[in-house]
Motif scaffolding. Structure first.
Motif, PDB file in Angstrom:
ATOM      1  N   SER A  76       0.817  -1.212   0.000  1.00 35.66           N
ATOM      2  CA  SER A  76       0.000   0.000   0.000  1.00 35.66           C
ATOM      3  C   SER A  76       0.852   1.264   0.000  1.00 35.66           C
ATOM      4  CB  SER A  76      -0.912   0.013   1.230  1.00 35.66           C
ATOM      5  OG  SER A  76      -0.140  -0.037   2.417  1.00 35.66           O
ATOM      6  N   GLY A  77       2.181   1.103   0.164  1.00 36.93           N
ATOM      7  CA  GLY A  77       3.076   2.251   0.196  1.00 36.93           C
ATOM      8  C   GLY A  77       3.372   2.723   1.606  1.00 36.93           C
ATOM      9  N   HIS A  78       3.329   1.795   2.557  1.00 39.17           N
ATOM     10  CA  HIS A  78       3.551   2.148   3.958  1.00 39.17           C
ATOM     11  C   HIS A  78       4.693   1.341   4.562  1.00 39.17           C
ATOM     12  CE1 HIS A  78      -0.575   3.593   3.305  1.00 39.17           C
ATOM     13  NE2 HIS A  78      -0.319   4.450   4.276  1.00 39.17           N
ATOM     14  N   LEU A  79       5.369   1.977   5.488  1.00 41.91           N
ATOM     15  CA  LEU A  79       6.382   1.329   6.299  1.00 41.91           C
ATOM     16  C   LEU A  79       5.712   0.844   7.576  1.00 41.91           C
ATOM     17  CD1 LEU A  79       9.561   0.963   6.360  1.00 41.91           C
ATOM     18  CD2 LEU A  79       9.573   2.959   7.856  1.00 41.91           C
ATOM     19  N   LEU A  80       5.851  -0.431   7.915  1.00 39.61           N
ATOM     20  CA  LEU A  80       5.305  -0.988   9.147  1.00 39.61           C
ATOM     21  C   LEU A  80       6.451  -1.260  10.109  1.00 39.61           C
ATOM     22  CD1 LEU A  80       2.727  -3.569   7.733  1.00 39.61           C
ATOM     23  CD2 LEU A  80       2.391  -1.145   8.220  1.00 39.61           C
ATOM     24  N   TYR A  81       6.216  -1.051  11.389  1.00 37.09           N
ATOM     25  CA  TYR A  81       7.272  -1.290  12.370  1.00 37.09           C
ATOM     26  C   TYR A  81       6.672  -1.439  13.764  1.00 37.09           C
ATOM     27  CZ  TYR A  81       6.636   3.704  13.349  1.00 37.09           C
ATOM     28  OH  TYR A  81       6.101   4.935  13.664  1.00 37.09           O
ATOM     29  N   VAL A  82       7.454  -2.025  14.654  1.00 35.11           N
ATOM     30  CA  VAL A  82       7.068  -2.165  16.059  1.00 35.11           C
ATOM     31  C   VAL A  82       7.801  -1.095  16.854  1.00 35.11           C
ATOM     32  CG1 VAL A  82       7.099  -3.669  18.088  1.00 35.11           C
ATOM     33  CG2 VAL A  82       6.674  -4.637  15.822  1.00 35.11           C
ATOM     34  N   ALA A  83       7.064  -0.312  17.631  1.00 38.61           N
ATOM     35  CA  ALA A  83       7.651   0.792  18.391  1.00 38.61           C
ATOM     36  C   ALA A  83       8.198   0.302  19.728  1.00 38.61           C
ATOM     37  CB  ALA A  83       6.612   1.882  18.633  1.00 38.61           C
ATOM     38  N   GLU A  84       9.077   1.099  20.321  1.00 35.57           N
ATOM     39  CA  GLU A  84       9.672   0.746  21.601  1.00 35.57           C
ATOM     40  C   GLU A  84       8.609   0.516  22.676  1.00 35.57           C
ATOM     41  OE1 GLU A  84      12.391   3.826  22.626  1.00 35.57           O
ATOM     42  OE2 GLU A  84      14.127   2.780  21.773  1.00 35.57           O
ATOM     43  N   GLU A  85       7.569   1.349  22.663  1.00 36.54           N
ATOM     44  CA  GLU A  85       6.531   1.234  23.681  1.00 36.54           C
ATOM     45  C   GLU A  85       5.549   0.099  23.391  1.00 36.54           C
ATOM     46  OE1 GLU A  85       5.075   4.535  20.824  1.00 36.54           O
ATOM     47  OE2 GLU A  85       6.962   3.711  21.574  1.00 36.54           O
ATOM     48  N   GLY A  86       5.761  -0.622  22.306  1.00 36.88           N
ATOM     49  CA  GLY A  86       4.889  -1.721  21.934  1.00 36.88           C
ATOM     50  C   GLY A  86       3.851  -1.291  20.912  1.00 36.88           C
ATOM     51  N   GLY A  87       3.275  -2.241  20.221  1.00 37.57           N
ATOM     52  CA  GLY A  87       2.274  -1.941  19.218  1.00 37.57           C
ATOM     53  C   GLY A  87       2.864  -1.816  17.827  1.00 37.57           C
ATOM     54  N   LEU A  88       2.012  -2.056  16.843  1.00 37.01           N
ATOM     55  CA  LEU A  88       2.409  -1.970  15.443  1.00 37.01           C
ATOM     56  C   LEU A  88       1.977  -0.634  14.860  1.00 37.01           C
ATOM     57  CD1 LEU A  88       3.590  -3.536  12.966  1.00 37.01           C
ATOM     58  CD2 LEU A  88       1.233  -4.222  12.451  1.00 37.01           C
ATOM     59  N   PHE A  89       2.885   0.028  14.149  1.00 35.20           N
ATOM     60  CA  PHE A  89       2.615   1.325  13.553  1.00 35.20           C
ATOM     61  C   PHE A  89       2.823   1.262  12.043  1.00 35.20           C
ATOM     62  CE2 PHE A  89       3.173   2.374  17.908  1.00 35.20           C
ATOM     63  CZ  PHE A  89       2.567   3.599  18.128  1.00 35.20           C
ATOM     64  N   GLY A  90       2.159   2.162  11.338  1.00 35.17           N
ATOM     65  CA  GLY A  90       2.343   2.314   9.911  1.00 35.17           C
ATOM     66  C   GLY A  90       2.527   3.779   9.558  1.00 35.17           C
ATOM     67  N   VAL A  91       3.363   4.055   8.557  1.00 35.25           N
ATOM     68  CA  VAL A  91       3.587   5.426   8.121  1.00 35.25           C
ATOM     69  C   VAL A  91       3.844   5.408   6.614  1.00 35.25           C
ATOM     70  CG1 VAL A  91       6.087   5.329   8.578  1.00 35.25           C
ATOM     71  CG2 VAL A  91       4.902   7.535   8.571  1.00 35.25           C
ATOM     72  N   ALA A  92       3.335   6.424   5.921  1.00 35.51           N
ATOM     73  CA  ALA A  92       3.527   6.512   4.472  1.00 35.51           C
ATOM     74  C   ALA A  92       5.020   6.589   4.149  1.00 35.51           C
ATOM     75  CB  ALA A  92       2.796   7.728   3.920  1.00 35.51           C
ATOM     76  N   PHE A  93       5.424   5.880   3.075  1.00 37.78           N
ATOM     77  CA  PHE A  93       6.849   5.786   2.753  1.00 37.78           C
ATOM     78  C   PHE A  93       7.036   5.928   1.248  1.00 37.78           C
ATOM     79  CE2 PHE A  93      10.618   3.115   1.776  1.00 37.78           C
ATOM     80  CZ  PHE A  93      11.572   3.823   2.510  1.00 37.78           C
ATOM     81  N   ASP A  94       7.950   6.823   0.850  1.00 38.95           N
ATOM     82  CA  ASP A  94       8.285   7.030  -0.559  1.00 38.95           C
ATOM     83  C   ASP A  94       9.355   6.014  -0.944  1.00 38.95           C
ATOM     84  OD1 ASP A  94       9.409   7.939  -3.018  1.00 38.95           O
ATOM     85  OD2 ASP A  94       8.624   9.936  -2.629  1.00 38.95           O
ATOM     86  N   LEU A  95       8.962   5.025  -1.733  1.00 36.23           N
ATOM     87  CA  LEU A  95       9.860   3.929  -2.079  1.00 36.23           C
ATOM     88  C   LEU A  95      11.045   4.400  -2.920  1.00 36.23           C
ATOM     89  CD1 LEU A  95      10.316   0.875  -1.857  1.00 36.23           C
ATOM     90  CD2 LEU A  95       8.919   0.594  -3.915  1.00 36.23           C
ATOM     91  N   LYS A  96      10.829   5.362  -3.799  1.00 37.44           N
ATOM     92  CA  LYS A  96      11.899   5.830  -4.669  1.00 37.44           C
ATOM     93  C   LYS A  96      12.905   6.706  -3.927  1.00 37.44           C
ATOM     94  CE  LYS A  96       9.273   5.624  -9.001  1.00 37.44           C
ATOM     95  NZ  LYS A  96       8.782   6.404 -10.173  1.00 37.44           N
ATOM     96  N   ARG A  97      12.398   7.559  -3.047  1.00 38.56           N
ATOM     97  CA  ARG A  97      13.269   8.497  -2.338  1.00 38.56           C
ATOM     98  C   ARG A  97      13.748   7.980  -0.981  1.00 38.56           C
ATOM     99  NH1 ARG A  97      10.296  14.382  -3.382  1.00 38.56           N
ATOM    100  NH2 ARG A  97      10.349  14.298  -5.666  1.00 38.56           N
ATOM    101  N   HIS A  98      13.170   6.870  -0.540  1.00 44.06           N
ATOM    102  CA  HIS A  98      13.537   6.290   0.761  1.00 44.06           C
ATOM    103  C   HIS A  98      13.326   7.282   1.893  1.00 44.06           C
ATOM    104  CE1 HIS A  98      16.413   3.157  -1.278  1.00 44.06           C
ATOM    105  NE2 HIS A  98      15.123   2.940  -1.506  1.00 44.06           N
ATOM    106  N   THR A  99      12.140   7.876   1.910  1.00 48.00           N
ATOM    107  CA  THR A  99      11.815   8.845   2.951  1.00 48.00           C
ATOM    108  C   THR A  99      10.407   8.593   3.503  1.00 48.00           C
ATOM    109  OG1 THR A  99      10.980  10.426   1.304  1.00 48.00           O
ATOM    110  CG2 THR A  99      13.291  10.656   2.002  1.00 48.00           C
TER     111      THR A  99
END
Length: 228
Positions: free
Chosen positions: A72-95
């Motif tokens: 979908s164009g999102h970066l998924l990750y597990v945060a230090e405080e726990g829980g799964l997060f998603g954030v929009a990610f530009d695949l070409k620019r790596h930002t």
């Protein structure tokens, strides 16, 4: 192909060749971006991406780990405080291009297990539990979120299940089941979401970390044949 060893993270063509170490990455859960342009990993307690074209490492999300990229164009990750997060990610620019959104409150992740997986059509599976280390995996259940915020437990073969991975079409889930055959060994299984069928794939050695080929016809996995 990206893999990890005691010496670090390495990349090598699937057709063969000399492995090249990917600098700037630590941890056991590296993730190759789908266009082959970079590798997601962890460094200094942050999610980073190593740009293969420039041979440079970029910090993406501080205080996070176990990152992967969703179609979908999102970066998924597990945060230090726990829980799964998603954030929009530009695949070409790596930002990172948006604000993080908490997707799940309880994801049982550890140094050896990402604790979640997502298919190309957006179906997500997770280890339901607090991110409190490897021991938490023994008492968790695997659930599949449905539309509307509810979730269904997936009836996998009983036992300690780790590293769930969906096939590209989202129909089949591959996972490792820790067995009682030896000390901390695993066998590979698949679960067909449509038919509700569990199938055992391996029967000897220590087998883990299933990864689907892009066409969904093969599964690559790690194996220790010396395990008893």
């Amino acid at each position: 192909l990206v893999y990890t060893s005691s010496e670090g993270v390495f990349i090598v063509p699937v057709a063969g060749g000399t492995p090249v170490r990917v600098s700037g990455l630590t941890g056991r859960r590296a993730f190759l971006l789908p266009d082959g342009s970079g590798v997601l990993g962890t460094a200094n307690g942050s999610v980073v991406v190593h740009d293969l074209a420039t041979d440079s490492t970029i910090t993406l999300v501080p205080g996070a780990r176990l990152a992967s990229y969703a179609a979908s164009g999102h970066l998924l990750y597990v945060a230090e405080e726990g829980g799964l997060f998603g954030v929009a990610f530009d695949l070409k620019r790596h930002t990172v291009t948006g604000k993080p959104v908490r997707l799940l409150d309880r994801v049982s992740a550890s140094i050896t297990s990402r604790g979640y997986a997502v298919s190309s059509n957006g179906t997500l599976v997770q280890h339901d539990g607090v991110a409190s280390g490897a021991n938490s995996l023994g008492s968790t259940r695997l659930v599949m979120p449905r539309f509307g915020g509810a979730a269904d437990s997936i009836p996998l073969t009983a036992g300690r299940r780790i590293t769930p991975r969906f096939s590209p079409d989202g129909r089949v889930l591959a996972y490792a089941l820790m067995t009682v055959r030896g000390n901390g060994e695993g066998d590979l299984y698949t679960y067909d979401v449509v038919t509700g069928t569990n199938t055992q794939l391996t029967f000897d050695g220590d087998n883990r970390d299933p990864i689907w080929s892009p066409d969904g016809k093969r599964i690559v996995y790690s194996k220790d044949p010396a395990a008893t």
